[in-house]
Enzyme design. Structure first.
Site, PDB file in Angstrom:
ATOM      1  N   ARG A 129       9.844 -12.756   5.371  1.00 38.42           N
ATOM      2  CA  ARG A 129       8.428 -13.121   5.456  1.00 38.42           C
ATOM      3  C   ARG A 129       7.774 -12.366   6.613  1.00 38.42           C
ATOM      4  O   ARG A 129       8.456 -11.925   7.547  1.00 38.42           O
ATOM      5  CB  ARG A 129       8.265 -14.627   5.652  1.00 38.42           C
ATOM      6  CG  ARG A 129       8.834 -15.155   6.951  1.00 38.42           C
ATOM      7  CD  ARG A 129       8.666 -16.668   7.065  1.00 38.42           C
ATOM      8  NE  ARG A 129       9.081 -17.173   8.366  1.00 38.42           N
ATOM      9  CZ  ARG A 129      10.315 -17.474   8.697  1.00 38.42           C
ATOM     10  NH1 ARG A 129      11.284 -17.311   7.818  1.00 38.42           N
ATOM     11  NH2 ARG A 129      10.596 -17.937   9.908  1.00 38.42           N
ATOM     12  N   CYS A 166       8.747  -7.113  10.657  1.00 39.15           N
ATOM     13  CA  CYS A 166       7.738  -6.768  11.657  1.00 39.15           C
ATOM     14  C   CYS A 166       7.352  -5.297  11.547  1.00 39.15           C
ATOM     15  O   CYS A 166       8.041  -4.493  10.918  1.00 39.15           O
ATOM     16  CB  CYS A 166       8.269  -7.005  13.081  1.00 39.15           C
ATOM     17  SG  CYS A 166       8.896  -8.655  13.400  1.00 39.15           S
ATOM     18  N   ASP A 225     -16.227  29.890   4.302  1.00 39.32           N
ATOM     19  CA  ASP A 225     -17.278  29.080   4.937  1.00 39.32           C
ATOM     20  C   ASP A 225     -17.748  29.754   6.226  1.00 39.32           C
ATOM     21  O   ASP A 225     -16.929  30.197   7.050  1.00 39.32           O
ATOM     22  CB  ASP A 225     -16.728  27.685   5.236  1.00 39.32           C
ATOM     23  CG  ASP A 225     -17.769  26.763   5.828  1.00 39.32           C
ATOM     24  OD1 ASP A 225     -18.473  26.109   5.055  1.00 39.32           O
ATOM     25  OD2 ASP A 225     -17.872  26.722   7.073  1.00 39.32           O
TER      26      ASP A 225
END
Length: 498
Positions: free
Chosen positions: A63, A34, A446
């Site tokens: 699974r 999970c 910048d």
């Protein structure tokens, strides 16, 4: 983190969604794995085993949980914030390199032997590159099974499986159900997101892209739309839309921010490109970031703290095509956002490949580096020096002298870029931020960053800004978003509906 059992147990006990994707919990008594936030009854600590990846849990014989869908959790933020070999390998695997070139191709791109790649990836993730690619194929198969009406044989090959038997065996092993059983019990929301009818040109798909909360969409989508190139990008019906050139052909994606996910609609010329398109959309929107950790680090600076508190969850807007972004950054040197869009639009109109079928206002793909190296200065209204820089960059990209792929070594690429005539530190750091995805990239010179720094009390001297920015490492690219947001520029706002 998965090696810290106590921390993992606490995360599972509190169902803390911030750790989804960081590790997976396998329950020995049920044989399932999970995500940490699974809503099911919390298992006893003695029955938990923790894995660093879904592939490792699957290799351990577990699974996927049918309730929390661990394969749909956001990816680990580590792979986007690290520059080491394993992180570079994971970015390439997510981009589908193993499905197209195999493990040998992955090793070749990284400059290591297959044995070295296998050993290092397995040591950290508990599974080898093939297993990780297999887990990715399984997730793609689940999406197609549950959200499309495609025949199972088409899904098998679209997901990257070499045979229908391998597809069936993997789905049964990972999800404990046959493909047809999964389709028959798809939830109501999934049934509502069935793929639309395909045309002669496009296979249309809809899916949800999860992210870690919080996510602030304003500057993320605002930046993408404010700099959008006509014919390649647009804002329509509350979604940012753009064209992409994927391994098997052109595609169009539409991305709309929702409270708990980003809704994605895709027009694919080849279904095999679904996993790559999904991966590149996630990368472009920086959806695998860990905003809580990033914001906490930046807020430790009292000058940045008010900006972070006012706008948590800022992401770095990246690009779905790194070569394209590098070219656009060069085009934008020392000119306005509007002028840069105009120049890029001219390139697209003259050198871009037309889509086989327009989608809304999208008509072209951005020109490839191979085509841009043949541009003529007489067709482009820009200084001759910038045109030479553009052609030099395009040539270097086309000939493989500059690596901007997901597996690039950030330091080496920076060195290669700065060696090109006409490319300076601003361009290199901007490319590192938006094309390479380096979270510590910081274009100090910048103008927006300088203005933002001055607003929070940092003197407008490049050496001072560079020195003070060290406090924000390794998240300076995110600090840049907060500094830019202090200015009244359209990149900081969600666009109006069109």
């Amino acid at each position: 983190m998965y090696t810290d059992t106590e921390a993992c147990v606490r995360a599972v006990s509190s169902r803390d969604a911030r750790f989804d994707g960081w590790f997976y919990t396998a329950v020995r008594t049920t044989g399932i794995y999970c995500r940490p936030s699974c809503p099911a009854t919390t298992p006893k600590p003695r029955n938990m085993t923790f894995y660093p990846s879904a592939a490792a849990a699957q290799a351990g014989g577990f699974r996927a949980c049918k309730r929390c869908r661990p394969d749909t959790s956001p990816g680990s933020p580590e792979w986007n914030s690290r520059a080491d070999l394993v992180a570079r390998a994971m970015r390439l695997i997510a981009d589908g390199v193993i499905d197209r070139e195999g493990v040998a191709g992955l090793a070749r791109r990284l400059g290591y032997s297959v044995r070295q790649i296998e050993r290092q990836v397995r040591a950290e993730l508990g599974a080898g590159p093939l297993s990780l690619a297999r887990a990715q194929r399984a997730q793609t198969a689940r999406v197609l099974v549950e959200t499309s009406d495609l025949p199972m044989a088409d899904i098998a090959f679209a997901a990257g499986f070499g045979s229908i038997r391998a597809f069936n065996d993997t789905v049964r092993e990972v999800f404990a159900a046959t493909p047809r059983e999964m389709r028959s019990r798809a939830s109501a929301p999934e049934r509502g997101e069935r793929a639309e009818a395909s045309t002669g040109t496009w296979h249309q798909m809809r899916l949800r892209l999860p992210f870690r909360r919080p996510l602030l969409p304003d500057n993320l989508f605002g930046h993408l739309v404010a700099t959008a190139v006509p014919g390649v990008e647009e804002w329509r019906d509350g979604a940012y839309r753009r064209t992409m050139l994927l391994p098997h052909g052109p595609a169009v994606v539409a991305l709309r921010p929702e409270p708990d996910h980003v809704a994605a609609r895709m027009w694919l010329s080849d279904l095999r490109d679904l996993p790559v398109a999904t991966s590149r959309c996630r990368w472009m929107l920086d959806l695998d970031a860990d905003p809580v950790a990033i914001d906490a680090a930046l807020a430790a600076d009292r000058r940045l703290a008010p900006l972070v508190r006012a706008a948590p969850g800022r992401r770095v807007p990246r690009s779905a095509d790194a070569d394209e972004m590098a070219v656009r950054i060069v085009l934008g040197q020392q000119i306005s956002t509007k002028a840069a869009r105009t120049h890029a639009g001219r390139l697209v109109k003259r050198y871009g490949q037309r889509l086989p079928e327009p989608v809304g206002g999208l008509t072209h793909l951005f020109p490839t580096a191979a085509r841009l190296r043949r541009t003529s200065a007489e067709h482009l209204a820009m200084p001759a020096s910038r045109h030479r820089t553009l052609v030099g960059l395009a040539t270097a990209l086309a000939e493989g002298q500059i690596d901007l792929t997901p597996g690039a070594d950030w330091a080496s690429t920076r060195a290669d870029l700065i060696a090109l005539p006409g490319i300076g530190p601003w361009s290199v750091e901007s490319i590192a931020m938006r094309a390479l995805g380096d979270p510590d990239a910081f274009p100090t010179s910048d103008l927006g960053i300088r203005a933002g720094a001055a607003r929070i009390g940092i003197p407008d001297h490049l050496a001072t800004i560079q020195s003070e920015s060290a406090r924000w490492r390794p998240w300076r690219a995110y600090a840049a978003q907060h500094l830019w947001a202090t200015t009244d520029h359209e990149i900081n706002r969600l666009p109006k509906e069109q």
